[in-house]
Every structure is written in C-alpha cells, then in structure tokens.
Scaffold this active site. Sequence first.
Site, PDB file in Angstrom:
ATOM      1  N   ARG A  35       0.903  -1.170   0.040  1.00 49.13           N
ATOM      2  CA  ARG A  35      -0.120   0.002   0.025  1.00 49.13           C
ATOM      3  C   ARG A  35       0.818   1.172  -0.063  1.00 49.13           C
ATOM      4  NH1 ARG A  35      -2.726  -3.928   2.629  1.00 49.13           N
ATOM      5  NH2 ARG A  35      -1.310  -3.485   4.545  1.00 49.13           N
ATOM      6  N   GLU A  93       6.545 -11.890  13.860  1.00 51.81           N
ATOM      7  CA  GLU A  93       5.879 -12.669  15.161  1.00 51.81           C
ATOM      8  C   GLU A  93       6.415 -13.878  14.837  1.00 51.81           C
ATOM      9  OE1 GLU A  93       2.067 -13.048  17.608  1.00 51.81           O
ATOM     10  OE2 GLU A  93       1.757 -11.922  15.769  1.00 51.81           O
TER      11      GLU A  93
END
Length: 199
Positions: free
Chosen positions: A87, A124
């Site tokens: 984006r 993560e």
Amino acid sequence: AAAVRQEEAQVAPLTGSASDQPAPGHAGDIAATLTKLVRDVPDHPRPGVTFKDIMPLLADAQGFAAAVNALAAGHEGIDKVVGIEARGFILAAPVACWLGVGFVPVRKQGKLPGPTYAETYELEYGTATVEVQVDAFGAGDRVLMIDDVLATGGTAAATAALIRRADAEVVSLGVLIELGFLGGRDRLADLDIRPLLRV
C-alpha cells in the site's frame, strides 16, 4: 498493515468543498479525514487483529488528495520517495509526483529484476525479506520513506537499512497512521517519523 484491537476514534465527518477546508497538511483536518475514511476491519487477517483498510480513503478524491499533500508537505529538498510494498506504493508514487522527484519501490524478495540489496527482518512467526535495486539511488540522495501504517516497525527499519546500504540518506518516514501502542517508533529511534494520525 494490521494491528491489535483498539477503540475507534469518533470524529465528525468533514463537510463543504475543498476550498472550505484548511490547507492540505493541516493536522486537525487530515486527522479528521483519516478517521472518517480509514475503516477498521475486525479479525482480519486473523482473529484478534484489526486491519486498517485505506480503500475508502483512496476512493474519495478529496480525501486521497489531502492525504498525499499532507504526506508531501515539508519535504522540499528530497531526491527520491520510497514506497514500501504494497500500500505504500499507492501513496508514495503521487507524493513523488507532488514533490517532482523519482519514486523507488521496496518490494518483497524475488519481485524486482536485476541486482538488488536485500534485508531480512523478524516477524512474530519467522522472517521476511525486502529488496531494492542496487542502482535505485545516487550516492547522497535524500530519501523520504512512505507507508500506510507504522505498526511494529520491522519493515520500515529494514527499508531504512536498504537505503543506507545504497549510500543514500533516510530523511523521514511518513505514514498515514501510527499505531503507537505497538511500539514501532522505538525500533526507529534515529528516524524523523511523521504520522498524519496517531492512535
């Protein structure tokens, strides 16, 4: 970019024509615009995560233009604008046009042709790698990085490292929204970070 659940700010919608609004980049104006036009999507892409959907902002000509102008404001003297996949591309390219400078995409590994610099960073669960073409910058180029959301800061830190490896200077990071509770700013202590909205 995604974030942990959070309470949604309530701001009255903007009214009137573009000429009635404060100058592009006015902090209160653009914060209200983003609050109105960036949509929270709960449990996407997985349960417990709230996704910041910028598609309504992009679909609104006045809001999109105001966001681009605000991201570009105060960045005269820049040589290149970097967009962070994906984006960030949508926002960085018009910012580069607004500033009259070139646009450089930083992409996921394997997407760019020719020789590249690569930088791997921790997620993560696992790692990710971003790349930039080795000839994307001239030595000493002053570079503005643009993305939609600053969350944990991993991608932005890797992108800054790529730019510096190419002997260019990272001047600033501009984002639509900074998710302050995720601590991304702490990983970017050496950067000038300019969010249009901080939540």
